[in-house]
Design a protein around this motif. Structure first.
Motif, PDB file in Angstrom:
ATOM      1  N   TRP A  29      41.659  43.168  37.739  1.00 43.95           N
ATOM      2  CA  TRP A  29      40.478  44.027  37.742  1.00 43.95           C
ATOM      3  C   TRP A  29      39.431  43.646  36.712  1.00 43.95           C
ATOM      4  O   TRP A  29      38.375  44.290  36.624  1.00 43.95           O
ATOM      5  CB  TRP A  29      40.899  45.481  37.505  1.00 43.95           C
ATOM      6  CG  TRP A  29      41.854  45.989  38.528  1.00 43.95           C
ATOM      7  CD1 TRP A  29      43.199  46.174  38.372  1.00 43.95           C
ATOM      8  CD2 TRP A  29      41.562  46.358  39.886  1.00 43.95           C
ATOM      9  NE1 TRP A  29      43.755  46.648  39.528  1.00 43.95           N
ATOM     10  CE2 TRP A  29      42.775  46.767  40.475  1.00 43.95           C
ATOM     11  CE3 TRP A  29      40.394  46.391  40.646  1.00 43.95           C
ATOM     12  CZ2 TRP A  29      42.854  47.211  41.801  1.00 43.95           C
ATOM     13  CZ3 TRP A  29      40.464  46.825  41.966  1.00 43.95           C
ATOM     14  CH2 TRP A  29      41.682  47.224  42.531  1.00 43.95           C
ATOM     15  N   SER A  84      36.281  42.553  34.960  1.00 47.18           N
ATOM     16  CA  SER A  84      34.950  42.391  35.562  1.00 47.18           C
ATOM     17  C   SER A  84      33.873  42.513  34.491  1.00 47.18           C
ATOM     18  O   SER A  84      34.008  43.281  33.540  1.00 47.18           O
ATOM     19  CB  SER A  84      34.736  43.476  36.635  1.00 47.18           C
ATOM     20  OG  SER A  84      33.423  43.429  37.142  1.00 47.18           O
ATOM     21  N   LYS A 114      38.818  43.973  44.631  1.00 49.24           N
ATOM     22  CA  LYS A 114      38.097  43.527  43.437  1.00 49.24           C
ATOM     23  C   LYS A 114      36.587  43.501  43.686  1.00 49.24           C
ATOM     24  O   LYS A 114      35.793  43.869  42.799  1.00 49.24           O
ATOM     25  CB  LYS A 114      38.595  42.139  43.029  1.00 49.24           C
ATOM     26  CG  LYS A 114      37.859  41.487  41.866  1.00 49.24           C
ATOM     27  CD  LYS A 114      37.899  42.331  40.593  1.00 49.24           C
ATOM     28  CE  LYS A 114      37.457  41.529  39.381  1.00 49.24           C
ATOM     29  NZ  LYS A 114      36.172  40.866  39.535  1.00 49.24           N
TER      30      LYS A 114
END
Length: 527
Positions: free
Chosen positions: A343, A345, A472
């Motif tokens: 995850w 980001s 995602k």
């Protein structure tokens, strides 16, 4: 030596034999004492004392430090926070994603000597499904059934991608216990701590310690060691977790060698211990310093006001003031930890750490701000929370916002946090999670009261995604929306937990949360 000589022997022969037997017995006792003295023992000082080591009845991190050695789960987390099999050998899912079949590892022993079977797993998992709050909130009814001695099925009403993170998660985790232990549960939880882990429970002396002993019949996974997953080669015979709530006592204890390892080193003692050649320090990211915004009532219920506040924030200045030492914090625009690879980001990164006074003033003007003060609450019980509040107060003054800074003891702060009409910004921490759906800042029931249809829709689509890649991309979209438009709160930066050990400890693995430390793979110096 067994005394099996017949009583018919005449006294002349019996007396020498008795003397020989006594001598052999003394030699045996001496050998046992020598073996006992050679056993390796680890003494750990913990900063809090749990009231139970039942994982479903206590979510305290320190409780997990102890119970994680006793109990294991069907799935667990590797060093990157990814769910992987542990007591399950494999998992197969139906096409509709509602039925999941676990093949169990065979010949796994409980600490009572009995083999783990599907009946034990079903009893443990149905108890977990009933008591785990996240499981009930996010999935409703979850049912486990035994197909045969080594096969268990899980049936859920609707498939969601984060079911695996939930099963592997460390908060109210799904510990596998013998069926009879589960069935004997009392109101306070299970009263026998029997699992399949590398260490077995020996005793708990209230206000003193809990003692764990190496489980000689432990059946290891064949997979390589990786975080909480894979082989667990216990190297220490006995672990004592002492409860030492006073930080100065823990610090003194590690310096004198009374303890081999201590947790929760005060930030102000870090440099002192780090510079001591006889000690080792370990730093691991724990969570984010968070500014929670009240979106239900008050000035910050306007997204433009929240954008203005976020725009003026100089994150680096705040983290430096709160933690002082660069080793103890990091700057990262991710709402999810960068260490959770699935995850991680940087979507919306341009809205992070701006420190832009002029742009913030423009946003205030667009919001029609009339000069009213805002209220910031925090607690000096955690000095870094309070210090960050003071810096935020000064930064907001630069754009013409007056701040009423209110300091409470921690218990009172938690009470105030639940009230939606007395504060605009609340300052505290948020532990790292393994999926976006678990982030507190996105929960409508949590302080700040996040409530937006786009957030709800994207979170739902993330959970229903067919695969991680698709999920995602949706998370990137949602994080960008959070930073650039909605701004539910500001993750200021990551801060760390600090452990320290004596140089007797040759190896100690401390992973970022939610994995944390592992105790079975500690290596001690030869004595």
């Amino acid at each position: 030596m067994k005394l099996t000589k017949r009583f018919k022997l005449i006294a002349v022969l019996l007396i020498p034999l008795l003397l020989i037997a006594c001598g052999s017995k003394n030699e045996s006792e001496s050998k046992d004492e020598n073996e006992k003295s050679e056993k390796q023992e680890l003494k750990v000082a913990l900063s809090a004392q749990p009231n139970t080591f039942d994982p479903l009845m206590n979510t305290a991190v320190v409780a997990g430090y102890v119970s994680g050695n006793i109990f294991e789960t069907l799935l667990t987390l590797d060093s990157k926070g990814k769910p992987v099999p542990m007591l399950a050998e494999s998992v197969e899912s139906s096409e509709d994603g509602k039925t999941h079949t676990f093949k169990l590892r065979q010949n796994v022993k409980f600490h009572n000597g009995e083999e783990m079977t599907a009946d034990d797993v079903v009893a443990s998992m149905n108890r977990w499904a009933e008591k785990n709050k996240k499981a009930k909130d996010q999935f409703g009814e979850i049912m486990f059934e035994a197909e045969d001695d080594y096969t268990v099925t899980m049936v859920i009403k609707e498939y969601a991608l984060d079911i695996w993170d939930l099963l592997a998660g460390r908060s109210q985790y799904a510990a596998i216990m013998p069926k009879e232990v589960v069935e004997a549960e009392e109101a306070v939880g299970v009263t026998e701590y029997i699992g399949t882990g590398p260490y077995k429970f020996v005793e708990h002396k209230t206000d003193q310690y809990v003692h764990l002993e190496k489980f000689d019949e432990y059946v290891m996974s064949d997979e390589p060691a990786d975080g909480l997953a894979g082989k667990k080669e216990a190297t220490i015979d006995d672990i004592y977790f002492y409860f030492v709530t006073d930080p100065s006592t823990r610090t003194a204890g590690i310096q004198t060698g009374e303890y081999d390892i201590i947790d929760n080193v005060p930030y102000e003692n870090y440099e002192q211990l780090n510079s001591d050649s006889a000690l080792n320090t370990y730093v691991s990211l724990t969570g984010d310093l968070m500014f929670w915004y009240n979106k239900r009532n008050g000035l910050l219920s306007d997204p433009k006001m929240r954008q203005a506040v976020n725009t003026v924030i100089d994150n680096e200045e705040i983290m430096e003031a709160a933690f002082n030492i660069e080793d103890l914090y990091n700057l990262d625009p991710g709402y999810m930890s960068a260490d959770i690879e699935n995850w991680a980001s940087d979507a919306g990164f341009e809205a992070y750490n701006q420190g832009d006074v002029e742009k913030a003033k423009q946003l205030l003007e667009e919001a029609g701000y009339n000069g009213d003060p805002i209220t910031v609450i925090t607690s000096r019980d955690y000095q870094y929370y309070y210090d960050s509040a003071v810096v935020l107060q000064e930064q907001l003054k630069e754009i013409g916002i007056e701040v009423n800074l209110e300091n409470y003891d921690w218990a009172t702060y938690l009470e105030k946090l639940e009230e939606d009409n007395i504060w605009d910004i609340a300052i505290s921490g948020a532990s790292y999670q393994t999926t976006p759906s678990q982030l507190l800042v996105l929960q409508s029931s949590w302080a700040g009261w996040t409530d937006d249809p786009k957030i709800t829709e994207l979170l739902s689509n993330i959970r229903k995604s067919d695969n991680q890649d698709e999920a995602k991309l949706l998370w990137d979209e949602l994080q960008e929306f959070l930073w650039l438009e909605y701004v539910p709160g500001t993750p200021v930066g990551g801060f760390s937990s600090i452990f320290a050990s004596t140089d007797r400890v040759q190896e100690f693995n401390l992973y970022p949360n939610p994995v944390g430390p592992t105790w079975w793979d500690i290596r001690l110096a030869e004595e």
